[in-house]
Scaffold this motif. Structure first.
Motif, PDB file in Angstrom:
ATOM      1  N   GLU A 249     -18.936  24.775  -4.563  1.00 49.75           N
ATOM      2  CA  GLU A 249     -18.757  25.116  -5.976  1.00 49.75           C
ATOM      3  C   GLU A 249     -19.085  26.584  -6.232  1.00 49.75           C
ATOM      4  O   GLU A 249     -18.431  27.233  -7.057  1.00 49.75           O
ATOM      5  N   HIS A 250     -20.092  27.124  -5.536  1.00 42.89           N
ATOM      6  CA  HIS A 250     -20.479  28.523  -5.699  1.00 42.89           C
ATOM      7  C   HIS A 250     -20.626  29.136  -4.313  1.00 42.89           C
ATOM      8  O   HIS A 250     -21.483  28.723  -3.516  1.00 42.89           O
ATOM      9  N   PRO A 329     -14.326  23.127  -9.291  1.00 37.78           N
ATOM     10  CA  PRO A 329     -13.692  24.390  -8.903  1.00 37.78           C
ATOM     11  C   PRO A 329     -14.542  25.174  -7.914  1.00 37.78           C
ATOM     12  O   PRO A 329     -15.698  24.847  -7.656  1.00 37.78           O
ATOM     13  N   HIS A 331     -16.144  28.900  -7.187  1.00 42.30           N
ATOM     14  CA  HIS A 331     -16.512  30.187  -7.772  1.00 42.30           C
ATOM     15  C   HIS A 331     -16.929  31.122  -6.632  1.00 42.30           C
ATOM     16  O   HIS A 331     -17.939  30.867  -5.966  1.00 42.30           O
ATOM     17  N   HIS A 333     -18.416  34.511  -5.792  1.00 42.69           N
ATOM     18  CA  HIS A 333     -19.196  35.594  -6.383  1.00 42.69           C
ATOM     19  C   HIS A 333     -19.146  36.797  -5.444  1.00 42.69           C
ATOM     20  O   HIS A 333     -19.560  36.708  -4.287  1.00 42.69           O
ATOM     21  N   HIS A 350      -6.132  32.625  -8.999  1.00 44.66           N
ATOM     22  CA  HIS A 350      -6.451  31.653 -10.041  1.00 44.66           C
ATOM     23  C   HIS A 350      -5.200  30.887 -10.475  1.00 44.66           C
ATOM     24  O   HIS A 350      -5.245  29.675 -10.702  1.00 44.66           O
ATOM     25  N   ASN A 358     -11.886  30.731  -8.599  1.00 46.88           N
ATOM     26  CA  ASN A 358     -12.334  31.660  -9.629  1.00 46.88           C
ATOM     27  C   ASN A 358     -13.175  32.745  -8.972  1.00 46.88           C
ATOM     28  O   ASN A 358     -14.137  32.440  -8.252  1.00 46.88           O
ATOM     29  N   CYS A 360     -15.774  35.842  -9.399  1.00 47.37           N
ATOM     30  CA  CYS A 360     -16.807  36.273 -10.348  1.00 47.37           C
ATOM     31  C   CYS A 360     -17.440  37.555  -9.835  1.00 47.37           C
ATOM     32  O   CYS A 360     -17.810  37.647  -8.666  1.00 47.37           O
ATOM     33  N   TYR A 368     -22.129  37.354 -15.365  1.00 46.00           N
ATOM     34  CA  TYR A 368     -21.017  37.151 -14.442  1.00 46.00           C
ATOM     35  C   TYR A 368     -19.706  37.291 -15.199  1.00 46.00           C
ATOM     36  O   TYR A 368     -19.563  36.773 -16.295  1.00 46.00           O
ATOM     37  N   LEU A 370     -16.306  35.936 -15.252  1.00 47.82           N
ATOM     38  CA  LEU A 370     -15.573  34.799 -14.693  1.00 47.82           C
ATOM     39  C   LEU A 370     -14.070  34.999 -14.797  1.00 47.82           C
ATOM     40  O   LEU A 370     -13.316  34.111 -14.456  1.00 47.82           O
TER      41      LEU A 370
END
Length: 819
Positions: A249-250, A329, A331, A333, A350, A358, A360, A368, A370
């Motif tokens: 997720e991240h 989703p 993300h 970073h 995207h 996504n 970030c 952040y 996004l």
């Protein structure tokens, strides 16, 4: 309690006091000044506030103080005597929470507790004190320099008659002459301002008044003197939690400069620092994949560092290895330096993923982005989970040779000696034979030695149990009792052992490793393989024009060559790819398993897998044979179908029927090769070295294994079903079944009484071959009927194939829409 409420805190505790139990559940609101305290003072205040509530709920103060002191285990500042005195003072001031803070660190809080006595002691106006406070903050060094600046401005007003705010006794603005005019008019004749300052203007007094009135905190001083970064160090930190975060997720991406040098052959100087770009998953803590690259000097004197393309390779590899989640989703970073993504590319990612991917960016404000609003500066605290783990990686590599330190002056004493020795050995090795160079040992690691060592370090970090990562669960493992060398196994493997053997095992509890947590979190969601079109779009920045030759794309990288082909020729043609034409081809140079083909306008066409094998690899050789034979059969079946449609097969069948009438072997022959034909439900044996159907001979006495099936699993030994892309039973096969030994009596194609086998068996044709004219006429009539029926069967098979292909395309389109 004083001050407005900002945060609500609830404390629930039960303590045994004098044989009984006292339970307190006190809900109180933290004061407004709580956020201005330092982290360690916040912890002290919370502990003291909880102790006051417990003592208050106890039957007596002494009993409560003793019980609380016992709970804290005699920690400094929490003895029974200290808690008793603190509670008495807290009650005396109406339960004022400011007494629970170390007031020596916060003079402004102490002055507030004294009821504003500092404000009543002075006759200076508030406007003047705020003016001095501004001077204190404007000076970038110390408050003493700010006080000297105040004195200089005060004396300058004697000549300029500039008005300073709040210097007059009534609180108004004025100059030095205005102030002395009210005190001693005779002084006005002096050319220079007297050295005497107004009452209360001493440096220590002004500093105390400014800290009390303006309540200047260390964060405000740091912001005014050293900037935003220093101010953030004085503010409360933001603590995140892994609870509720899913795997994938991240993702956090960043670059790493290793703290040592390695030998890179072929560059000058050969000692260079390794560089790296990697991705870490926040939920599981698993690091990888990553890209390694040495620092390479260029001809213009500069150095080639990590490029912006490295992150795209790493992210594409992560998607290829792990897949795409359907329930949450992704993300990604990134920063705004090396490991970053262009906003336009992020917008494309995207859109193509339907909102799954996504990107970030981190900002200096700790927020952040996004969307695609990239900022010019970044914030390393936005990816603290990755920045913090770099220290762990450096610690694992601290024992490697060639450690460089922070700079040239702060490097280990032996670094320069190692560098000079390595250069001298490399210069000497240039004059030595290869066998001598192979046995030479350098004081620094070579690049070829460092890469596998780095992979082992990352694997060890991902599998470690000795960590204190937040949110990780504890797992129990087992091993045979008394076997110290045996590895610890998960408890699920214990279920396969008989109950009698379980008494001879030992168990131990560990904190789960990042890899174990990844597998546990991954099982909570639905995952699918990443579509090849996504990978092609992510890697589209490095697309190169290449020509398709014989259904193959050849990619050369240095001394290595890679061949890529489609699974079948029908798949190649359905994607609109033709031989001799040029297309845009992209690939991941760190994973050469496949290449992605794009049209000249950048539209995705297909993804081809790498083909070919090395000598001695019998498994890859078998796959190559299976792929080659499959494509060969497609070509043969297409040519056979075209020959039948043109009518050329009629003459062949007439000749075979005539030869059969003469007693020649006819059987079921293939139209092109003349070999025995097979039905649709039959299987074809894989080539072996003893056959002559395209297999190679065994080399060095080692028999080659048979190829693996192209589609489906083996059904009978070394056989696999024929490909279902084209009709496997051709018209020629149907015609050649006349007179075969396995012809069915119920086959309508073979029930003609004028067939050669029936005419011979019934005596209608003499065995010496006379009467062939009558047989030829009957054979032509039967051949024409079978031709019409065979063509109808071919058209039906083609229609069924097109229908299956349309269903497959619709299913793929629906799947992409779901993504």
């Amino acid at each position: 309690m004083s001050g407005a409420a900002t945060i609500t805190s609830v404390s629930t505790t039960a303590l045994p006091i004098d044989g009984g139990t006292v339970s307190t559940s006190a809900a109180y609101r933290l004061p407004e000044w709580f956020g201005r305290l330092r982290d360690e003072d916040k912890k002290l205040f919370s502990a003291r506030r909880r102790a006051m509530e417990l003592i208050k709920a106890a039957p007596s103060v002494n009993a409560g103080a003793r019980a609380v002191a016992k709970e804290f285990g005699g920690v400094k500042g929490f003895t029974a005597k200290r808690l008793y005195g603190l509670y008495q003072a807290w009650q005396k001031h109406g339960e004022d929470d400011r007494l629970l803070v170390n007031l020596a660190k916060y003079p402004w809080l102490r002055d507030q507790l004294n009821g504003g006595e500092a404000r009543r002691e002075t006759k200076l106006s508030p406007a003047f004190i705020e003016y001095v406070g501004g001077l204190f903050l404007a000076n970038k060094r110390s408050m003493a320099d700010a006080w000297r600046e105040l004195v200089r401005r005060w004396k300058a007003t004697w000549v300029t008659d500039e008005k300073l705010p709040g210097v007059m006794p009534d609180g108004g603005a004025g100059s030095a002459r205005d102030w002395w005019r009210l005190r001693d008019v005779s002084v006005l004749r002096m050319e220079r301002c007297p050295e005497t300052l107004p009452d209360g203007w001493s440096r220590s007094n002004l500093q105390r008044l400014v800290m009390a009135w303006c309540a200047i905190t260390p964060a405000e001083i740091a912001l005014a003197r050293r900037g935003t970064a220093a101010m953030r160090a004085e503010l409360p930190t933001i603590h995140n939690s892994r609870e509720g975060v899913e795997f994938g997720e991240h993702l956090f991406a960043d670059d790493l400069h290793h703290d040592f040098e390695v030998i890179v052959h072929g560059v000058t100087p050969p000692n260079q620092r390794p560089l790296e770009v990697g991705i870490i998953d926040y939920a599981s803590g698993v690091y990888g994949p990553f890209v390694l690259q040495p620092t390479l000097p260029l001809e213009d004197g500069k150095r080639r560092m990590l490029g912006w393309d490295c992150l795209k390779y790493v992210f594409a590899s992560w998607l290829e290895l792990n897949g795409v989640p359907l329930d949450w989703p992704i993300h990604l970073h990134v920063e705004n330096g090396t490991a970053t993504v262009d906003p336009d590319e992020a917008r494309i990612w995207h859109a193509m993923s339907g909102g799954i991917i996504n990107v970030c960016w981190t900002q200096m404000q700790g927020k952040y982005c996004l969307a695609w609003d990239e900022k010019r500066v970044g914030n390393f605290r936005g990816k603290a989970c990755l920045e913090g783990v770099w220290s762990l990686h450096h610690n694992y590599e601290a024992a490697l040779p060639g450690y460089v330190g922070r700079n040239r002056e702060n490097c280990p004493a032996g670094l320069q000696g190692q560098q000079r020795e390595a250069l001298a050995l490399l210069k000497w090795a240039a004059t030595q034979p290869p066998e001598v160079v192979a046995r030479m040992r350098l004081p620094l690691l070579t690049w070829d030695e460092f890469v596998p060592l780095r992979m082992d370090i990352v694997a060890e970090i991902n599998a470690r149990h000795d960590h204190a990562l937040e949110g990780f669960e504890r797992v129990t493992k087992w091993r045979p009792q008394g076997v110290e060398t045996a590895s610890w196994r998960p408890m699920k493997e214990l279920e396969s052992l008989p109950s009698s053997a379980r008494q001879f095992i030992e168990t131990k509890t560990f904190v789960e490793s990042p890899l174990e947590r990844r597998e546990r979190l991954r099982a909570r969601g639905r995952w699918v393989a990443c579509p090849s079109s996504w990978l092609a779009i992510i890697l589209a920045f490095r697309a190169e024009p290449m020509t398709v030759q014989k259904g193959t794309i050849l990619i050369r990288r240095g001394r290595h060559r890679y061949w890529y082909m489609a699974e079948s020729r029908a798949e190649m043609l359905s994607a609109g790819i033709e031989d001799g034409k040029t297309y845009l081809v992209t690939f991941n140079p760190h994973s050469m398993r496949c290449c992605h083909i794009l049209s000249e306008r950048g539209e995705y066409l297909a993804t081809w897998q790498q083909r070919g094998h090395r000598r001695g690899d019998r498994e890859s050789l078998a796959k190559s044979f299976a792929h080659r034979i499959g494509m060969q059969r497609e070509v043969e079946e297409k040519v056979e179908r075209l020959l039948i449609a043109s009518g050329s097969a009629v003459d062949v069948e007439l000749r075979r029927e005539a030869n059969a009438a003469l007693g020649a072997p006819s059987g079921r022959m293939d139209l092109l090769s003349g070999r025995p034909a097979r039905g649709a439900d039959e299987t074809i044996s894989a080539p072996t070295p003893s056959e002559d159907n395209g297999a190679v001979e065994s080399q060095g006495g080692v028999e080659l294994e048979t190829p693996e099936p192209l589609t489906g699993e083996p059904t009978n030994g070394r056989s696999w079903p024929r490909s279902s892309i084209l009709p496997s039973r051709s018209c020629g096969e149907a015609i050649s079944r006349v007179g075969s030994a396995d012809a069915s009596e119920d086959d309508p194609l073979l029930t003609n009484d004028r067939s050669p086998s029936r005419m011979l068996s019934s005596g209608q044709l003499p065995p010496d071959g006379s009467g062939t004219g009558q047989f030829a006429a009957a054979a032509i009539c039967a051949a024409e009927k079978r031709m019409r029926r065979a063509l109808a069967a071919t058209e039906t098979a083609e229609a069924a194939r097109r229908q299956r292909q349309e269903k497959r395309i619709k299913a793929l389109s629906a799947a992409l829409e779901d993504y």
